[in-house]
Write a protein that holds these residues in place. Structure first.
Motif, short mmCIF file in Angstrom:
data_model
loop_
_atom_site.label_atom_id
_atom_site.label_comp_id
_atom_site.label_asym_id
_atom_site.label_seq_id
_atom_site.Cartn_x
_atom_site.Cartn_y
_atom_site.Cartn_z
N GLY A 13 0.72 -0.85 0.19
CA GLY A 13 0.14 0.30 -0.17
C GLY A 13 0.96 1.21 0.02
N ILE A 14 2.63 0.98 0.06
CA ILE A 14 2.71 2.43 0.48
C ILE A 14 3.19 2.87 -0.96
CG2 ILE A 14 5.40 2.84 -0.44
CD1 ILE A 14 6.34 0.60 1.76
N SER A 15 3.34 2.58 -1.69
CA SER A 15 2.02 3.16 -3.68
C SER A 15 1.53 4.45 -3.31
CB SER A 15 2.64 2.24 -4.66
OG SER A 15 4.43 2.43 -4.83
N SER A 16 0.06 3.88 -2.81
CA SER A 16 -0.73 4.51 -3.17
C SER A 16 -0.87 6.02 -2.12
CB SER A 16 -2.23 3.95 -2.58
OG SER A 16 -2.35 2.64 -3.33
N VAL A 17 -0.06 5.36 -0.61
CA VAL A 17 -0.08 6.50 0.59
C VAL A 17 0.74 7.91 0.39
CG1 VAL A 17 0.67 6.63 2.94
CG2 VAL A 17 -0.77 5.36 2.58
N LEU A 18 1.64 7.24 -0.69
CA LEU A 18 2.95 8.12 -1.36
C LEU A 18 1.85 8.64 -2.06
CD1 LEU A 18 6.28 6.61 -1.64
CD2 LEU A 18 5.22 8.19 0.04
N ILE A 19 1.80 9.10 -3.02
CA ILE A 19 1.39 9.60 -4.44
C ILE A 19 -0.35 10.32 -3.71
CG2 ILE A 19 -0.68 9.10 -5.91
CD1 ILE A 19 0.92 6.33 -7.20
N LEU A 20 -0.88 9.71 -2.44
CA LEU A 20 -2.28 10.81 -2.11
C LEU A 20 -1.90 11.54 -0.97
CD1 LEU A 20 -4.97 7.99 -1.22
CD2 LEU A 20 -4.81 9.34 -2.93
N ALA A 131 -3.15 -9.34 1.29
CA ALA A 131 -2.29 -7.91 1.33
C ALA A 131 -2.98 -7.32 0.13
CB ALA A 131 -0.60 -8.61 1.51
N TYR A 132 -2.66 -7.62 -0.76
CA TYR A 132 -2.55 -7.00 -2.37
C TYR A 132 -4.19 -6.47 -2.11
CZ TYR A 132 -4.08 -5.79 -7.24
OH TYR A 132 -4.33 -5.48 -8.13
N MET A 133 -5.14 -7.55 -1.70
CA MET A 133 -6.63 -6.90 -1.43
C MET A 133 -6.84 -5.95 -0.18
SD MET A 133 -9.46 -10.48 -1.92
CE MET A 133 -7.94 -11.07 -1.08
N ALA A 134 -5.88 -5.98 0.19
CA ALA A 134 -5.69 -5.67 2.69
C ALA A 134 -5.42 -4.49 1.62
CB ALA A 134 -6.15 -6.00 3.33
N GLY A 135 -3.87 -4.66 1.81
CA GLY A 135 -3.05 -2.77 1.96
C GLY A 135 -3.48 -1.59 1.42
N PRO A 136 -3.82 -1.74 0.02
CA PRO A 136 -4.34 0.28 -0.70
C PRO A 136 -5.45 0.14 0.17
CG PRO A 136 -3.07 -1.90 -2.48
CD PRO A 136 -2.99 -2.95 -0.63
N SER A 137 -6.30 -0.48 -0.18
CA SER A 137 -7.85 -0.34 0.65
C SER A 137 -7.76 -0.01 2.42
CB SER A 137 -8.58 -1.96 0.72
OG SER A 137 -8.74 -2.35 -0.31
N PHE A 138 -7.06 -0.19 2.65
CA PHE A 138 -6.78 0.15 4.00
C PHE A 138 -5.87 1.68 3.89
CE2 PHE A 138 -3.71 0.85 7.77
CZ PHE A 138 -4.60 1.54 8.66
N GLY A 139 -4.59 1.89 3.40
CA GLY A 139 -4.31 2.98 3.08
C GLY A 139 -5.10 4.42 2.35
N ILE A 140 -6.11 4.11 1.48
CA ILE A 140 -6.61 5.20 0.39
C ILE A 140 -8.03 4.88 2.11
CG2 ILE A 140 -8.62 4.93 -1.62
CD1 ILE A 140 -6.54 3.51 -2.59
N LEU A 141 -8.46 3.88 2.37
CA LEU A 141 -9.69 4.45 3.19
C LEU A 141 -8.60 5.31 4.67
CD1 LEU A 141 -12.25 3.82 3.96
CD2 LEU A 141 -11.54 2.04 5.79
N GLN A 227 -16.29 2.95 -11.56
CA GLN A 227 -17.19 2.61 -9.52
C GLN A 227 -16.84 1.30 -9.49
OE1 GLN A 227 -18.53 4.10 -12.96
NE2 GLN A 227 -20.62 3.11 -12.60
N TRP A 228 -16.77 0.12 -10.81
CA TRP A 228 -17.07 -1.72 -10.61
C TRP A 228 -15.49 -1.94 -10.33
CZ3 TRP A 228 -21.16 -2.60 -8.97
CH2 TRP A 228 -22.25 -2.30 -9.30
N SER A 229 -14.87 -0.57 -10.17
CA SER A 229 -12.99 -1.22 -9.83
C SER A 229 -12.72 -2.35 -9.15
CB SER A 229 -12.02 -0.49 -9.96
OG SER A 229 -12.16 0.73 -9.39
N TRP A 230 -13.41 -1.73 -7.75
CA TRP A 230 -13.19 -2.09 -6.43
C TRP A 230 -13.32 -3.97 -6.54
CZ3 TRP A 230 -16.89 -4.61 -3.48
CH2 TRP A 230 -18.25 -4.22 -4.08
N LEU A 231 -14.75 -3.84 -7.18
CA LEU A 231 -15.25 -5.41 -7.22
C LEU A 231 -13.93 -6.35 -8.63
CD1 LEU A 231 -17.60 -7.71 -6.75
CD2 LEU A 231 -18.79 -6.35 -8.93
N LEU A 232 -13.74 -5.85 -9.23
CA LEU A 232 -12.89 -6.22 -9.82
C LEU A 232 -11.56 -6.88 -9.57
CD1 LEU A 232 -12.14 -7.54 -13.16
CD2 LEU A 232 -11.12 -4.70 -13.51
N LEU A 233 -11.16 -6.09 -8.26
CA LEU A 233 -10.07 -6.27 -7.55
C LEU A 233 -10.05 -7.43 -6.73
CD1 LEU A 233 -8.69 -2.92 -7.54
CD2 LEU A 233 -7.79 -4.84 -8.83
#
Length: 388
Positions: A13-20, A131-141, A227-233
């Motif tokens: 999730g580091i990349s998402s958090v750094l970008i945000l 971790a791939y499903m939880a890590g970026p989602s946790f950081g973005i949330l 808006q359906w990207s989360w379901l795809l992942l």
């Protein structure tokens, strides 16, 4: 495994958090945020084999003691830095990030018997999917509900906790450490031609995985269905978990080259989907092979490496995954912009399949000549199915 999952979540999730952080706290664009994330990734790619060499020579606690201090300083202070300093510091942060993937795979190589090792690596790949499903989602949330600064500090706290847990557990990496009075392992003692083949299939797998993510998200954005990207992942992650369970239960798993090539081929028809629900359906067959491909390639690299060089070999394996990311992401994105979804999926899928096929032919030639089998290690790999 549990501590490894704790370390992988912030790592992914580091990349998402750094970008945000750059976008939200510095009022800069996503391009600037992506630049910081790219410098972090570059540092991590360079640091992985160096950290692996350190694990080989000095053991976990000495290496992780320094890394935990470095990560604490970065995540505690970096959010105060101006943008130019953050870019440079992000490279150092990536260089000193925790080698969670390397440590887990080294420990498994030492703790699990040969006949069950592919199952252990499959379970490890499943934790990566979680971790791939939880890590970026946790950081973005956290960044959305609280602030990018809170997400930044939470990421650092998770990495600090994972590092301390590793220091307390000190997983057994003794098989990866040479004797103190023995000769230092040389590059040619582990970076053989067959090892290059195994690393090549790792790059191919990574191209397929990151290419799918970029092309799928881009396809949804172009069609106004983002808006359906989360379901795809989530569907992709669950399919990979299911594939990992199936692969881990096999007594004689298929060749890593066959899995990698088939993964690339199955990515090609996904580009025919025009609606989000068809995209989810078409993505299932390919993603069933993601965890098996990652676990098989990790097992191949670990099995080919001598005991005194497993750390640097697995660190190089992590770098090979990043190389695939660097190649696959712009390939999928550029072709998507100029040729559309079908061309994008075909481009990265065919590239991954081609690399896997060439790696198989090279490995087949080496085994037929016997030119790259200096000891019983390679013969054992052939009989166990790790490579063939």
């Amino acid at each position: 495994m549990a501590v490894g999952l704790l370390a992988k979540m912030p790592g992914l999730g580091i990349s998402s958090v750094l970008i945000l952080h750059v976008v939200g706290n510095m009022d800069r664009g996503f391009g600037a945020g992506s630049l910081v994330a790219a410098f972090w990734t570059a540092g991590a790619g360079l640091g992985a084999p160096l950290q692996g060499r350190g694990l080989d020579r000095y053991g976990l606690r000495k290496v992780f003691g320094l890394l935990v201090i470095a990560q604490s300083l970065f995540w505690g202070l970096a959010h105060f830095l101006p943008f130019p300093a953050l870019v440079a510091t992000a490279f150092i942060g990536g260089l000193t990030t925790l080698p969670a993937f390397t440590v887990i795979r080294l420990a498994l190589a030492n703790m699990v018997t040969e006949e069950n090792r592919h199952t252990a690596y499959a379970v490890e790949a499943i934790t990566t999917d979680v971790a791939y499903m939880a890590g970026p989602s946790f950081g973005i949330l956290l960044a959305t509900l609280a602030s990018p600064t809170v997400a930044f500090l939470a990421m650092g706290t998770l990495l600090f906790a994972a590092g301390c847990a590793y220091l307390l557990l000190d997983p057994p990496l003794k098989a990866a450490r040479p004797a103190a009075d023995g000769p230092k392992p040389r590059l040619r003692s582990w970076l053989t031609a067959r090892m290059v083949c195994a690393l090549s299939i790792t790059v191919a797998t990574s191209i397929a995985v990151i290419g799918f993510e970029v092309a799928a998200i881009g396809t949804l954005q172009k069609s106004g269905q983002l808006q359906w990207s989360w379901l795809l992942l989530v569907v992709a992650g669950l399919a990979s978990v299911a594939g990992g369970f199936l692969y881990g239960g096999m007594r004689r798993p298929p060749s890593v080259f066959a899995i990698g090539a088939l993964l690339g081929v199955l990515c090609i028809p996904i580009g025919l989907a025009s609606e989000w629900y068809w995209l989810c359906v078409f993505a299932i067959p390919a993603n069933l092979l993601v965890a098996p491909a990652l676990s098989a390639s990790a097992g191949a690299v670990s099995g080919l490496a001598p005991d005194d060089s497993k750390g640097v070999a697995m660190g190089t394996y992590a770098s090979a995954i990043l190389v695939g990311n660097v190649v696959g992401s712009p390939l999928a994105g550029t072709v998507l912009d100029h040729g559309g979804p079908a061309a994008s999926f075909a481009a990265f899928g065919a590239t991954a399949a081609l690399i896997a096929g060439l790696a198989y032919l090279c490995d087949l030639r080496l085994r037929s000549k016997g030119s790259d089998t200096p000891d019983a290690r390679s013969e054992h790999l052939e009989s166990s199915g790790a490579l063939q």
